[in-house]
Design a protein around this motif. Sequence first.
Motif, mmCIF file in Angstrom:
data_model
loop_
_atom_site.group_PDB
_atom_site.id
_atom_site.type_symbol
_atom_site.label_atom_id
_atom_site.label_comp_id
_atom_site.label_asym_id
_atom_site.label_seq_id
_atom_site.Cartn_x
_atom_site.Cartn_y
_atom_site.Cartn_z
ATOM 1 N N LEU A 90 2.816 7.281 -7.208
ATOM 2 C CA LEU A 90 2.193 7.886 -6.100
ATOM 3 C C LEU A 90 1.612 6.940 -5.211
ATOM 4 C CD1 LEU A 90 1.384 11.443 -7.623
ATOM 5 C CD2 LEU A 90 3.092 10.937 -6.335
ATOM 6 N N LEU A 91 1.152 5.859 -5.751
ATOM 7 C CA LEU A 91 0.337 4.977 -5.007
ATOM 8 C C LEU A 91 1.117 4.248 -3.761
ATOM 9 C CD1 LEU A 91 -2.735 4.277 -5.013
ATOM 10 C CD2 LEU A 91 -2.063 2.211 -6.262
ATOM 11 N N SER A 109 -1.231 7.922 -0.178
ATOM 12 C CA SER A 109 -1.398 7.986 -1.775
ATOM 13 C C SER A 109 -2.009 9.184 -2.114
ATOM 14 C CB SER A 109 -1.705 6.921 -2.224
ATOM 15 O OG SER A 109 -1.145 5.647 -1.686
ATOM 16 N N ILE A 110 -3.388 9.147 -1.449
ATOM 17 C CA ILE A 110 -4.394 10.308 -1.706
ATOM 18 C C ILE A 110 -3.642 11.582 -1.405
ATOM 19 C CG2 ILE A 110 -6.410 11.405 -0.602
ATOM 20 C CD1 ILE A 110 -7.666 8.659 -0.626
ATOM 21 N N MET A 111 -2.808 11.794 -0.470
ATOM 22 C CA MET A 111 -2.320 13.065 -0.017
ATOM 23 C C MET A 111 -1.211 13.304 -0.898
ATOM 24 S SD MET A 111 -4.124 13.968 2.604
ATOM 25 C CE MET A 111 -5.700 12.868 3.377
ATOM 26 N N ARG A 112 -0.176 12.497 -1.075
ATOM 27 C CA ARG A 112 0.659 12.637 -2.213
ATOM 28 C C ARG A 112 0.091 13.233 -3.454
ATOM 29 N NH1 ARG A 112 3.577 7.972 0.284
ATOM 30 N NH2 ARG A 112 2.096 6.366 -1.030
ATOM 31 N N LEU A 155 -10.056 12.026 -7.168
ATOM 32 C CA LEU A 155 -8.692 12.910 -7.198
ATOM 33 C C LEU A 155 -7.722 12.960 -8.440
ATOM 34 C CD1 LEU A 155 -8.089 12.624 -3.265
ATOM 35 C CD2 LEU A 155 -8.883 14.673 -4.568
ATOM 36 N N LEU A 189 -4.201 6.021 2.163
ATOM 37 C CA LEU A 189 -4.420 7.697 2.617
ATOM 38 C C LEU A 189 -3.276 8.208 2.242
ATOM 39 C CD1 LEU A 189 -6.222 7.328 5.981
ATOM 40 C CD2 LEU A 189 -7.146 7.171 3.743
ATOM 41 N N LEU A 243 -13.048 12.498 4.417
ATOM 42 C CA LEU A 243 -12.323 11.276 4.548
ATOM 43 C C LEU A 243 -12.054 10.569 5.995
ATOM 44 C CD1 LEU A 243 -10.529 9.411 2.992
ATOM 45 C CD2 LEU A 243 -8.757 11.343 3.175
ATOM 46 N N MET A 270 -10.897 16.623 4.137
ATOM 47 C CA MET A 270 -9.998 15.806 5.373
ATOM 48 C C MET A 270 -11.474 15.594 6.246
ATOM 49 S SD MET A 270 -7.074 15.801 4.196
ATOM 50 C CE MET A 270 -6.569 16.137 2.657
#
Lengths: 324, 324
Positions: free
Chosen positions: A323-324, B127-130, A308, B125, A132, A129
């Motif tokens: 998820l995107l 999407s990254i978190m999911r 990731l 961002l 980023l 975090m």
Amino acid sequence: MINVGIVGYGNLGKGVQIAISKTKDMNLVGIFTRRNPNDLVPVISAPVYSVEKLNDFTESIDVLLLCGGSATDLPQNTAKYLERFNTVDSFDTHAKIPQYFDSLDAVAKNHGKLCAISIGWDPGLFSIMRQLFGAVLPDGNDYTFWGKGVSQGHSDAIRRINGVKNAIQYTIPKEGALNSVRKGENPILSTGDKHLRECYVALEDGADKEWVENQIKTMPNYFADYQTIVNFVSEQEVLRMQQKLSHGGLVIRSGKTSNENADVIEFSLKLDSNPEFTGSVLVAYARAVSRLAKEGKVGALTVFDIPLKYLSPLSNDTLRATLL
Amino acid sequence: MINVGIVGYGNLGKGVQIAISKTKDMNLVGIFTRRNPNDLVPVISAPVYSVEKLNDFTESIDVLLLCGGSATDLPQNTAKYLERFNTVDSFDTHAKIPQYFDSLDAVAKNHGKLCAISIGWDPGLFSIMRQLFGAVLPDGNDYTFWGKGVSQGHSDAIRRINGVKNAIQYTIPKEGALNSVRKGENPILSTGDKHLRECYVALEDGADKEWVENQIKTMPNYFADYQTIVNFVSEQEVLRMQQKLSHGGLVIRSGKTSNENADVIEFSLKLDSNPEFTGSVLVAYARAVSRLAKEGKVGALTVFDIPLKYLSPLSNDTLRATLL
């Protein structure tokens, strides 16, 4: 299936084992211990071996999850395991990470192995975090808050005071500091400005409360620079509190995209079990290490280096579609 | 220096330009527009060219930042630019992302180019978190909340009603739903359960308030399934609100590491300017595309594929020493 081994079976090792049991793509080959294997009863049934037997498993284990401590175990032993295995560890002595990384990177490259170091939530998810947030909001400030959670180092420090039978210390983010950061006020805050320290202390018979409280509150480095609250409780109460391993924290970045426009980005964790969650993060990174090693990658990696997608058991197509 | 170009100069293009001006490692070669270049006055002085001139810049631009819309511009034009340039875009039609990815991946590979698609905060961002949260806490549920922020689609829908002069609609997370998720109650929530829709409407002279309010509240898909609040205000008030482009949202995952222990992971954004922040994210990914292209990478990438270190202007050593 990804075949993994656990080295070290304290709270973190148990957390890792529970996390492995929740995956569908991982097989726990064994738990490896420095204790007598017959004395170790895992929380979930699994083969237990002496760590001396590890060399019998070089062909059957894809990744070793190293669950030892950062003070002595990992610095002493990770390189040795890495000569024969891919590894994941949770090395968390922030100041020593660059040196630890460099030495393991060399070992890994010499032996054609891959390791992911300093995995967990801080270092780990919090590092992701910080990196980023800084990249997408370069004109701003980072704030990391820890807690509410137990600090083992501070609890130990209290227990060393004469007259203290047992003690536990919670690090707690200060609401005022947190609110100021969330409002985008960009305050300048020391660790002491951001956190208060709440102590629960059980005394020996006849110990002097006032003297002990003063010893705690004036202890340099540990408490002197903090707002410190001392509560005296029974030993039973301290023992009960020591059962709970909850923790958490926040990373907040506050900054500007232009003179007119400010933004606040926040990440937070509330964890009932610090070792179980840390174990679950290690397991996701073990998946990544296994996959990257199969692609031929060698050396040392951190959370900054690993795409990731490698953490997920889902296919790249599924990730993009869902998820995107 | 990384040499970049901007294609399209609406709010997002302006945000991208401001973000580029905040970097030390990027040089804006030019803004490319389909309008008459002489009619375009950038917010910061920069060369402006007709998009027809792009082919003169194939050697001097490392990455093109595509700032067109997802409805028609990007689907029609990205492939064409990608034949000659590395690109970054913010394609955000979630349902069409897999098809968009596949077609651009093929074009990029055929032409030895690299693109990053669907960059921004959702997709991006969020999407990254999911993806990250699901990987480290597999036994749990995801919740995405949007707002408080303007929905252009819903604002447009209100403006099409007879008697409406102008209107703006804010999507707002419902506190009750948010609190339930944060407490780890794992509720089952529709988009309508998670959000309320607040509308500010300026009427034409003589229009019927009650009829308009009813038209809004019963509009299928847009409002009928939501708690909808309609406020009637002056046209000036709506125009004033339309100046502010603030937005935000949250991704929360709530789950368990074991039967006894639950965790909540939360990521949130509060943005004064949605296009400026989205632009800043695009610029960080343009840096990544430039660096990965120099390493020889070709094809289409998403946020799941790109190691986070590539987003930062800092060296890997510095990242490990300061942010891990």
